[in-house]
Design a protein around this motif. Sequence first.
Motif, PDB file in Angstrom:
ATOM      1  N   PHE A  28      -3.462 -21.056 -15.101  1.00  0.00           N
ATOM      2  CA  PHE A  28      -3.570 -19.664 -15.552  1.00  0.00           C
ATOM      3  C   PHE A  28      -4.367 -18.819 -14.563  1.00  0.00           C
ATOM      4  O   PHE A  28      -3.876 -17.793 -14.079  1.00  0.00           O
ATOM      5  CB  PHE A  28      -4.218 -19.620 -16.939  1.00  0.00           C
ATOM      6  CG  PHE A  28      -4.447 -18.229 -17.455  1.00  0.00           C
ATOM      7  CD1 PHE A  28      -3.380 -17.361 -17.645  1.00  0.00           C
ATOM      8  CD2 PHE A  28      -5.728 -17.784 -17.741  1.00  0.00           C
ATOM      9  CE1 PHE A  28      -3.590 -16.072 -18.106  1.00  0.00           C
ATOM     10  CE2 PHE A  28      -5.945 -16.498 -18.214  1.00  0.00           C
ATOM     11  CZ  PHE A  28      -4.872 -15.640 -18.396  1.00  0.00           C
TER      12      PHE A  28
ATOM     13  N   ASN B 142      -2.548 -16.331 -11.441  1.00  0.00           N
ATOM     14  CA  ASN B 142      -2.890 -14.911 -11.418  1.00  0.00           C
ATOM     15  C   ASN B 142      -3.603 -14.542 -10.124  1.00  0.00           C
ATOM     16  O   ASN B 142      -3.368 -13.479  -9.538  1.00  0.00           O
ATOM     17  CB  ASN B 142      -3.778 -14.559 -12.611  1.00  0.00           C
ATOM     18  CG  ASN B 142      -2.984 -14.303 -13.874  1.00  0.00           C
ATOM     19  OD1 ASN B 142      -2.452 -13.216 -14.071  1.00  0.00           O
ATOM     20  ND2 ASN B 142      -2.893 -15.310 -14.724  1.00  0.00           N
TER      21      ASN B 142
ATOM     22  N   THR C 105     -11.632 -16.624 -20.926  1.00  0.00           N
ATOM     23  CA  THR C 105     -10.690 -15.802 -20.174  1.00  0.00           C
ATOM     24  C   THR C 105      -9.461 -15.489 -21.015  1.00  0.00           C
ATOM     25  O   THR C 105      -9.097 -16.237 -21.919  1.00  0.00           O
ATOM     26  CB  THR C 105     -10.258 -16.506 -18.888  1.00  0.00           C
ATOM     27  OG1 THR C 105      -9.682 -17.778 -19.218  1.00  0.00           O
ATOM     28  CG2 THR C 105     -11.434 -16.715 -17.959  1.00  0.00           C
ATOM     29  N   TYR C 106      -8.811 -14.370 -20.684  1.00  0.00           N
ATOM     30  CA  TYR C 106      -7.582 -14.000 -21.382  1.00  0.00           C
ATOM     31  C   TYR C 106      -6.736 -13.136 -20.464  1.00  0.00           C
ATOM     32  O   TYR C 106      -7.206 -12.645 -19.428  1.00  0.00           O
ATOM     33  CB  TYR C 106      -7.885 -13.247 -22.682  1.00  0.00           C
ATOM     34  CG  TYR C 106      -8.368 -11.827 -22.477  1.00  0.00           C
ATOM     35  CD1 TYR C 106      -7.489 -10.752 -22.605  1.00  0.00           C
ATOM     36  CD2 TYR C 106      -9.691 -11.547 -22.135  1.00  0.00           C
ATOM     37  CE1 TYR C 106      -7.920  -9.450 -22.410  1.00  0.00           C
ATOM     38  CE2 TYR C 106     -10.127 -10.251 -21.935  1.00  0.00           C
ATOM     39  CZ  TYR C 106      -9.237  -9.198 -22.068  1.00  0.00           C
ATOM     40  OH  TYR C 106      -9.669  -7.917 -21.863  1.00  0.00           O
TER      41      TYR C 106
ATOM     42  N   ASP D 137      -0.393 -16.133 -20.854  1.00  0.00           N
ATOM     43  CA  ASP D 137      -1.316 -17.271 -20.939  1.00  0.00           C
ATOM     44  C   ASP D 137      -0.722 -18.311 -21.883  1.00  0.00           C
ATOM     45  O   ASP D 137      -0.485 -18.037 -23.057  1.00  0.00           O
ATOM     46  CB  ASP D 137      -2.677 -16.784 -21.454  1.00  0.00           C
ATOM     47  CG  ASP D 137      -3.737 -17.872 -21.404  1.00  0.00           C
ATOM     48  OD1 ASP D 137      -3.429 -19.010 -20.999  1.00  0.00           O
ATOM     49  OD2 ASP D 137      -4.891 -17.580 -21.775  1.00  0.00           O
ATOM     50  N   LYS D 138      -0.469 -19.515 -21.376  1.00  0.00           N
ATOM     51  CA  LYS D 138       0.169 -20.568 -22.163  1.00  0.00           C
ATOM     52  C   LYS D 138      -0.821 -21.611 -22.674  1.00  0.00           C
ATOM     53  O   LYS D 138      -0.424 -22.586 -23.321  1.00  0.00           O
ATOM     54  CB  LYS D 138       1.241 -21.269 -21.317  1.00  0.00           C
ATOM     55  CG  LYS D 138       2.270 -20.331 -20.708  1.00  0.00           C
ATOM     56  CD  LYS D 138       3.022 -19.535 -21.750  1.00  0.00           C
ATOM     57  CE  LYS D 138       4.077 -18.626 -21.095  1.00  0.00           C
ATOM     58  NZ  LYS D 138       4.777 -17.782 -22.088  1.00  0.00           N
ATOM     59  N   ARG D 139      -2.090 -21.437 -22.407  1.00  0.00           N
ATOM     60  CA  ARG D 139      -3.081 -22.427 -22.811  1.00  0.00           C
ATOM     61  C   ARG D 139      -3.293 -22.412 -24.320  1.00  0.00           C
ATOM     62  O   ARG D 139      -3.098 -21.397 -24.977  1.00  0.00           O
ATOM     63  CB  ARG D 139      -4.409 -22.148 -22.091  1.00  0.00           C
ATOM     64  CG  ARG D 139      -4.331 -22.189 -20.581  1.00  0.00           C
ATOM     65  CD  ARG D 139      -5.625 -21.691 -19.956  1.00  0.00           C
ATOM     66  NE  ARG D 139      -5.910 -20.313 -20.371  1.00  0.00           N
ATOM     67  CZ  ARG D 139      -7.069 -19.700 -20.168  1.00  0.00           C
ATOM     68  NH1 ARG D 139      -8.055 -20.346 -19.563  1.00  0.00           N
ATOM     69  NH2 ARG D 139      -7.243 -18.455 -20.559  1.00  0.00           N
TER      70      ARG D 139
ATOM     71  N   ASN E 155      -4.489 -17.314 -27.908  1.00  0.00           N
ATOM     72  CA  ASN E 155      -3.067 -17.633 -27.860  1.00  0.00           C
ATOM     73  C   ASN E 155      -2.564 -18.193 -29.185  1.00  0.00           C
ATOM     74  O   ASN E 155      -1.415 -17.966 -29.574  1.00  0.00           O
ATOM     75  CB  ASN E 155      -2.790 -18.623 -26.729  1.00  0.00           C
ATOM     76  CG  ASN E 155      -3.146 -18.040 -25.375  1.00  0.00           C
ATOM     77  OD1 ASN E 155      -3.000 -16.846 -25.158  1.00  0.00           O
ATOM     78  ND2 ASN E 155      -3.644 -18.869 -24.489  1.00  0.00           N
TER      79      ASN E 155
ATOM     80  N   VAL F 233      -8.500 -11.933 -16.969  1.00  0.00           N
ATOM     81  CA  VAL F 233      -8.268 -12.741 -15.767  1.00  0.00           C
ATOM     82  C   VAL F 233      -8.130 -11.873 -14.519  1.00  0.00           C
ATOM     83  O   VAL F 233      -8.518 -12.291 -13.417  1.00  0.00           O
ATOM     84  CB  VAL F 233      -7.022 -13.643 -15.951  1.00  0.00           C
ATOM     85  CG1 VAL F 233      -5.740 -12.824 -16.018  1.00  0.00           C
ATOM     86  CG2 VAL F 233      -6.945 -14.681 -14.842  1.00  0.00           C
TER      87      VAL F 233
END
Length: 282
Positions: A11, A15, A151-152, A156-158, A163, A189
């Motif tokens: 992530f 970025n 963080t965001y 974002d797939k975490r 999420n 981010v």
Amino acid sequence: MKIGIIGSSGFVGSNLYLYLSKTTKNKIIKLSSHNKYKKKWINTVCKEIKNKKPDILINCASSQDLGEDNNAMKDLINSNLYAGAAFLNQATQNNNFSGYISFGTKWEFDQNGKYNPLNFYATTKHVNDYFLKYFSIKKNITTVSLKIFDTYGVNDKRKKILNLLLGSYKKNKVLKISPGKQYLDFVNVLEICELIKRICTDIRGRKIKGFNRYTVSSKKPIKLINLINILRKKLNKRLKVEIGAKKYRKNEAMKPLKTIYNYPGWKSKKNLILELKKIFDN
């Protein structure tokens, strides 16, 4: 200058690669992914460092395993300690190499900023600072350890709380969470990318030297339950959350870090609620 990014598929790393490629004239080098090379990853990246000779390395790759069994600890030591030391050792063989940036976590400290690791993962991040300091002294390079908080950002797939909230919101499903009294400290981010760009410039200009440790904090911590209540008022649809339906994790950081030492001249400027509304209601 040539900037090498390790962990560019994650992530922050992905970025960062896009941000630096678009906003600088520097040559940005993607180094090989652990997912592709597995056991050969460290040797592969070392060979790439030797051949491509980056001026600065940014290591976004790490194991974030929160387990504490023998296999988990072995993986954490290999990924978070040995790999970084090997990369630094190889990079310092190049005469043009001047700096290295890696990431730690707020979980290394208690609320007063004293070393009190939340888990073994946080311990490896703290020990890594001693490696960075060693290379700074012995090889006369600049090393920077950034203590990341929460963080965001978009795409974002975490499996992070924001999420999970976003997924339940989009699917109109109920999300069960803890009582939500833990404090979170969110930084976008893209702001982290801007910070790293500034640090790279300062390393190149020798405005910072030796070993350096900084937090990356918004300075506006917020309780999870308060964040959810604000989002419920701001979002277009109903945010379905069952608060208190689950217990806290075994190791949960509840209180905000009082000791903040962000990079001089940098501060988080984005409004968390406005940014989250864009993401949730897009």
